[in-house]
Design a protein around this motif. Structure first.
Motif, PDB file in Angstrom:
ATOM      1  N   ARG A   1       0.836  -1.208   0.000  1.00 16.73           N
ATOM      2  CA  ARG A   1       0.000   0.000   0.000  1.00 16.73           C
ATOM      3  C   ARG A   1       0.868   1.255   0.000  1.00 16.73           C
ATOM      4  NH1 ARG A   1      -4.511  -1.593   4.543  1.00 16.73           N
ATOM      5  NH2 ARG A   1      -5.351  -3.380   3.421  1.00 16.73           N
ATOM      6  N   ARG A   2       1.955   1.237   0.723  1.00 15.66           N
ATOM      7  CA  ARG A   2       2.860   2.394   0.764  1.00 15.66           C
ATOM      8  C   ARG A   2       3.482   2.621  -0.613  1.00 15.66           C
ATOM      9  NH1 ARG A   2      -0.007   2.981   4.367  1.00 15.66           N
ATOM     10  NH2 ARG A   2       0.346   2.152   6.408  1.00 15.66           N
TER      11      ARG A   2
ATOM     12  N   ALA B   1       5.660  14.405  -7.220  1.00 11.94           N
ATOM     13  CA  ALA B   1       6.435  13.669  -6.214  1.00 11.94           C
ATOM     14  C   ALA B   1       6.169  14.209  -4.812  1.00 11.94           C
ATOM     15  CB  ALA B   1       7.924  13.709  -6.547  1.00 11.94           C
ATOM     16  N   PRO B   2       6.205  15.539  -4.595  1.00 13.43           N
ATOM     17  CA  PRO B   2       5.900  16.031  -3.246  1.00 13.43           C
ATOM     18  C   PRO B   2       4.483  15.661  -2.785  1.00 13.43           C
ATOM     19  CG  PRO B   2       7.044  17.729  -4.488  1.00 13.43           C
ATOM     20  CD  PRO B   2       6.707  16.623  -5.451  1.00 13.43           C
TER      21      PRO B   2
ATOM     22  N   ALA C   1       1.237  12.374   0.687  1.00 14.32           N
ATOM     23  CA  ALA C   1       0.156  11.389   0.860  1.00 14.32           C
ATOM     24  C   ALA C   1       0.646  10.188   1.663  1.00 14.32           C
ATOM     25  CB  ALA C   1      -0.392  10.957  -0.499  1.00 14.32           C
ATOM     26  N   LEU C   2       1.855   9.740   1.380  1.00 14.68           N
ATOM     27  CA  LEU C   2       2.428   8.619   2.136  1.00 14.68           C
ATOM     28  C   LEU C   2       2.555   8.968   3.609  1.00 14.68           C
ATOM     29  CD1 LEU C   2       3.937   5.856   2.302  1.00 14.68           C
ATOM     30  CD2 LEU C   2       6.033   7.185   1.933  1.00 14.68           C
TER      31      LEU C   2
ATOM     32  N   MET D   1       9.325   8.915   8.293  1.00 15.10           N
ATOM     33  CA  MET D   1       8.074   8.148   8.267  1.00 15.10           C
ATOM     34  C   MET D   1       7.989   7.187   9.447  1.00 15.10           C
ATOM     35  SD  MET D   1       6.519   5.702   5.288  1.00 15.10           S
ATOM     36  CE  MET D   1       7.177   4.134   5.819  1.00 15.10           C
ATOM     37  N   TYR D   2       9.079   6.466   9.687  1.00 13.74           N
ATOM     38  CA  TYR D   2       9.047   5.527  10.799  1.00 13.74           C
ATOM     39  C   TYR D   2       9.118   6.247  12.138  1.00 13.74           C
ATOM     40  CZ  TYR D   2       9.046   1.752   7.462  1.00 13.74           C
ATOM     41  OH  TYR D   2       8.691   0.892   6.444  1.00 13.74           O
ATOM     42  N   GLY D   3       9.720   7.420  12.147  1.00 15.58           N
ATOM     43  CA  GLY D   3       9.677   8.250  13.350  1.00 15.58           C
ATOM     44  C   GLY D   3       8.255   8.674  13.671  1.00 15.58           C
ATOM     45  N   LEU D   4       7.456   8.963  12.639  1.00 15.90           N
ATOM     46  CA  LEU D   4       6.044   9.286  12.856  1.00 15.90           C
ATOM     47  C   LEU D   4       5.326   8.113  13.527  1.00 15.90           C
ATOM     48  CD1 LEU D   4       5.115  10.980   9.449  1.00 15.90           C
ATOM     49  CD2 LEU D   4       5.184  12.108  11.694  1.00 15.90           C
ATOM     50  N   ARG D   5       5.703   6.898  13.133  1.00 10.68           N
ATOM     51  CA  ARG D   5       5.094   5.709  13.742  1.00 10.68           C
ATOM     52  C   ARG D   5       5.379   5.651  15.238  1.00 10.68           C
ATOM     53  NH1 ARG D   5       1.040   3.519  10.940  1.00 10.68           N
ATOM     54  NH2 ARG D   5       1.682   2.828   8.888  1.00 10.68           N
TER      55      ARG D   5
END
Length: 192
Positions: free
Chosen positions: A69-70, A80-81, A86-87, A166-170
Motif C-alpha cells: 500500500r505504501r 512527487a511532493p 500522501a504517504l 516516516m518511521y519516526g512518525l510511527r
C-alpha cells in the motif's frame, strides 16, 4: 476416523498478525494465538511449526499487504511532493485514528523488539524498509527529473531521510497528537 478441520491460512496469519501487532512477539502467548486464530494449539503448531515461524509468516504478510500500500501511494498520480505527502499523511491518519491502542508499524515494532537478536526477523524487517526506501528513491528521482525536487541533492539520501521520518512518525504516533505529526510532515516536505 475424524476429518481434520480445514482453515484458511491467510485468515490465520492475519489473526496472528493482529495478536503480534497488539502485544509484540515476546508478550504474545500460545494462548493469545489460539484465541485470535480460533485454531487449537496442536493445529496451529502443526500448520506453522512454531511461534517464531508463524511470526515470520506474519512479517511476510505485512510486507505483501501493508508495504504494498505504501509503494502504491508513491507510484500513484500526482507530483512527487504530493505523493510523498500522501504517504506520510497516511501514517498520520493511521496513528491518530480512534482505536484502543496505538499499534504503530509491525515492522518497526519488530525491529525495536527483535533486531540484532533474531536474524530472520531482522532480515525480513530490512526487506520491508528497503522496499519502501526504493519506492521513495524512485519518487524523488522522478520529482528531480520533473523539477519538483532539487536535482543537486542525493536522491538515495533524501529517501533515507524521508523513510526515517516516516518511521519516526510511527513511534511518535504512540503519544503525539495530530497537529504535531502533521507539523513533522510539513517540515519533511520543506526539507525536500
Amino acid at each position: 476416523m475424524a476429518r481434520p478441520k480445514k482453515f484458511d491460512p491467510e485468515h490465520v496469519v492475519d489473526a496472528a498478525m493482529a495478536a503480534f501487532w497488539a502485544k509484540g512477539y515476546a508478550a504474545t502467548s500460545a494462548e493469545d494465538l489460539v484465541e485470535r486464530t480460533g485454531l487449537g494449539r496442536g493445529s496451529l503448531y502443526h500448520a506453522f511449526t512454531s511461534k517464531r515461524a508463524l511470526f515470520q509468516e506474519t512479517l511476510r504478510r505485512y510486507d505483501t499487504h501493508w508495504t504494498a500500500r505504501r509503494v502504491e501511494i508513491l507510484e500513484g498520480p500526482g507530483s512527487a511532493p504530493e505523493r510523498i505527502r500522501a504517504l506520510l499523511m497516511s501514517v498520520v491518519e493511521e496513528e491518530t485514528a480512534e482505536r484502543p491502542a496505538h499499534r504503530g508499524c509491525l515492522a518497526v515494532n519488530a525491529a525495536i523488539e527483535l533486531a540484532g537478536r533474531d536474524p530472520d526477523a531482522t532480515d525480513q524487517v530490512r526487506r520491508v524498509f528497503q522496499r519502501v526506501e526504493d519506492a521513495l528513491c524512485a519518487a524523488i528521482q522522478r520529482g528531480q527529473r520533473d523539477g519538483e525536487i532539487a536535482a543537486d541533492r542525493d536522491a538515495r539520501a533524501l529517501a533515507q531521510f524521508t523513510l526515517n521520518s516516516m518511521y519516526g512518525l510511527r513511534v511518535l504516533g504512540k503519544t503525539a497528537d495530530r497537529r504535531t505529526l502533521t507539523g513533522i510532515v510539513d517540515s519533511v516536505l520543506r526539507a525536500l
